[in-house]
Write a protein that holds these residues in place. Structure first.
Motif, PDB file in Angstrom:
ATOM      1  N   ASP A  18       0.555  -1.117  -0.231  1.00 38.84           N
ATOM      2  CA  ASP A  18       0.136   0.288   0.054  1.00 38.84           C
ATOM      3  C   ASP A  18       0.944   1.244  -0.244  1.00 38.84           C
ATOM      4  O   ASP A  18       0.601   2.453  -1.223  1.00 38.84           O
ATOM      5  CB  ASP A  18      -0.535   0.127   1.097  1.00 38.84           C
ATOM      6  N   ARG A  19       1.978   1.081   0.972  1.00 40.57           N
ATOM      7  CA  ARG A  19       3.201   3.022   0.563  1.00 40.57           C
ATOM      8  C   ARG A  19       3.878   2.947  -0.597  1.00 40.57           C
ATOM      9  O   ARG A  19       3.190   3.745  -1.073  1.00 40.57           O
ATOM     10  CB  ARG A  19       3.746   2.372   2.026  1.00 40.57           C
ATOM     11  N   LEU A  20       3.874   1.261  -1.342  1.00 43.19           N
ATOM     12  CA  LEU A  20       4.430   1.421  -2.615  1.00 43.19           C
ATOM     13  C   LEU A  20       3.075   2.665  -3.387  1.00 43.19           C
ATOM     14  O   LEU A  20       3.743   3.355  -5.086  1.00 43.19           O
ATOM     15  CB  LEU A  20       4.394   0.522  -3.118  1.00 43.19           C
ATOM     16  N   HIS A 136      10.936  -7.185  -5.927  1.00 43.90           N
ATOM     17  CA  HIS A 136      10.681  -6.124  -7.059  1.00 43.90           C
ATOM     18  C   HIS A 136       9.854  -4.252  -6.220  1.00 43.90           C
ATOM     19  O   HIS A 136      10.364  -3.816  -7.288  1.00 43.90           O
ATOM     20  CB  HIS A 136       9.634  -6.459  -7.513  1.00 43.90           C
ATOM     21  N   ARG A 137       9.433  -4.629  -5.630  1.00 44.77           N
ATOM     22  CA  ARG A 137       9.219  -2.987  -5.017  1.00 44.77           C
ATOM     23  C   ARG A 137      10.563  -2.547  -4.842  1.00 44.77           C
ATOM     24  O   ARG A 137      10.375  -1.037  -4.726  1.00 44.77           O
ATOM     25  CB  ARG A 137       8.219  -3.034  -3.425  1.00 44.77           C
ATOM     26  N   PRO A 152       8.123   6.256  -1.880  1.00 38.58           N
ATOM     27  CA  PRO A 152       7.609   6.181  -0.901  1.00 38.58           C
ATOM     28  C   PRO A 152       7.916   5.881   0.626  1.00 38.58           C
ATOM     29  O   PRO A 152       9.327   6.324   0.344  1.00 38.58           O
ATOM     30  CB  PRO A 152       6.681   4.826  -0.774  1.00 38.58           C
ATOM     31  N   GLU A 153       7.297   6.248   1.357  1.00 40.57           N
ATOM     32  CA  GLU A 153       7.840   5.917   2.965  1.00 40.57           C
ATOM     33  C   GLU A 153       8.802   4.747   2.947  1.00 40.57           C
ATOM     34  O   GLU A 153       8.534   4.290   1.974  1.00 40.57           O
ATOM     35  CB  GLU A 153       6.658   6.107   3.623  1.00 40.57           C
ATOM     36  N   SER A 154       9.087   4.200   4.171  1.00 39.70           N
ATOM     37  CA  SER A 154       9.749   3.150   4.322  1.00 39.70           C
ATOM     38  C   SER A 154       9.079   2.171   4.144  1.00 39.70           C
ATOM     39  O   SER A 154       8.065   1.721   4.846  1.00 39.70           O
ATOM     40  CB  SER A 154      10.532   3.688   5.925  1.00 39.70           C
ATOM     41  N   GLN A 155       9.212   1.152   3.536  1.00 41.24           N
ATOM     42  CA  GLN A 155       8.895   0.131   3.527  1.00 41.24           C
ATOM     43  C   GLN A 155       9.723  -1.290   4.156  1.00 41.24           C
ATOM     44  O   GLN A 155       8.943  -1.984   3.917  1.00 41.24           O
ATOM     45  CB  GLN A 155       8.987  -0.664   2.144  1.00 41.24           C
ATOM     46  N   ASP A 156      10.475  -0.706   4.785  1.00 39.56           N
ATOM     47  CA  ASP A 156      11.463  -1.991   6.236  1.00 39.56           C
ATOM     48  C   ASP A 156       9.835  -2.700   7.033  1.00 39.56           C
ATOM     49  O   ASP A 156       9.560  -2.376   7.279  1.00 39.56           O
ATOM     50  CB  ASP A 156      12.718  -0.813   6.970  1.00 39.56           C
ATOM     51  N   LEU A 157      10.600  -3.802   7.094  1.00 38.53           N
ATOM     52  CA  LEU A 157      10.070  -4.385   8.185  1.00 38.53           C
ATOM     53  C   LEU A 157      10.417  -3.933   9.441  1.00 38.53           C
ATOM     54  O   LEU A 157       8.936  -4.064  10.097  1.00 38.53           O
ATOM     55  CB  LEU A 157      10.678  -5.725   8.127  1.00 38.53           C
ATOM     56  N   ALA A 158      11.466  -3.266   9.708  1.00 36.08           N
ATOM     57  CA  ALA A 158      11.677  -2.698  10.973  1.00 36.08           C
ATOM     58  C   ALA A 158      10.759  -1.343  11.217  1.00 36.08           C
ATOM     59  O   ALA A 158       9.817  -1.125  12.483  1.00 36.08           O
ATOM     60  CB  ALA A 158      13.331  -1.892  11.178  1.00 36.08           C
TER      61      ALA A 158
END
Length: 163
Positions: A18-20, A136-137, A152-158
């Motif tokens: 969703d962020r992407l 791929h993201r 996008p805003e960070s998509q990091d798991l953390a």
């Protein structure tokens, strides 16, 4: 891996998606389709690959082995892709939610798109879907930057865990 851990991984996967997609919605239709010479030529093609891969894995989990990727018809805009991907999300969540502790350890057999045989453990294949999408993201983020668009805003798991 436990069923709860797989669900948490899916929560992350769809949160990052969703962020992407929110970032991709801000580019022009021309930028969306521009050939940027990546694994898949455009942002659109990369996103369609992600939806198609998820659709193919869900099909395999249910005993069907698609012989070709998801048809592109009807996937012209970011909103089209978001709508289709959310449909896949519902199907994936229902399937994974029904596996249980023993089900995630079971092996299933299928045929790959090239016709060769394959087999995977259910839980591991769900992890693969999430990992594949992360790869791929990252490519889409790079393509957005190549276009001069806001990533996008960070998509990091953390970041997901901190939210």
């Amino acid at each position: 891996m436990t069923p709860d851990a797989l669900v948490a991984l899916l929560d992350y996967h769809y949160w990052a998606r969703d962020r992407l997609l929110d970032a991709v919605e801000r580019i022009t239709p021309e930028q969306f389709r521009e050939d940027l010479a990546n694994s898949f030529p455009s942002i659109r093609d990369t996103l369609i690959h992600l939806v198609s891969a998820e659709w193919a894995w869900y099909s395999r989990w249910n005993g069907e082995s698609p012989g070709q990727p998801l048809p592109l018809a009807g996937l012209e805009t970011v909103e089209d892709i978001r709508t289709r991907w959310m449909q896949e999300e519902g199907r994936v969540r229902r399937f994974v939610g029904g596996l249980g502790p023993d089900g995630i350890k079971r092996t299933f057999r299928y045929t790959l798109l090239d016709g060769s045989p394959g087999s995977s453990v259910y839980g591991q294949s769900v992890q693969h879907v999430v990992n594949h999408a992360s790869y791929h993201r990252g490519q889409v983020v790079t393509m957005l930057r190549q276009l001069g668009a806001q990533p996008p805003e960070s998509q990091d798991l953390a970041a997901f865990y901190r939210r």
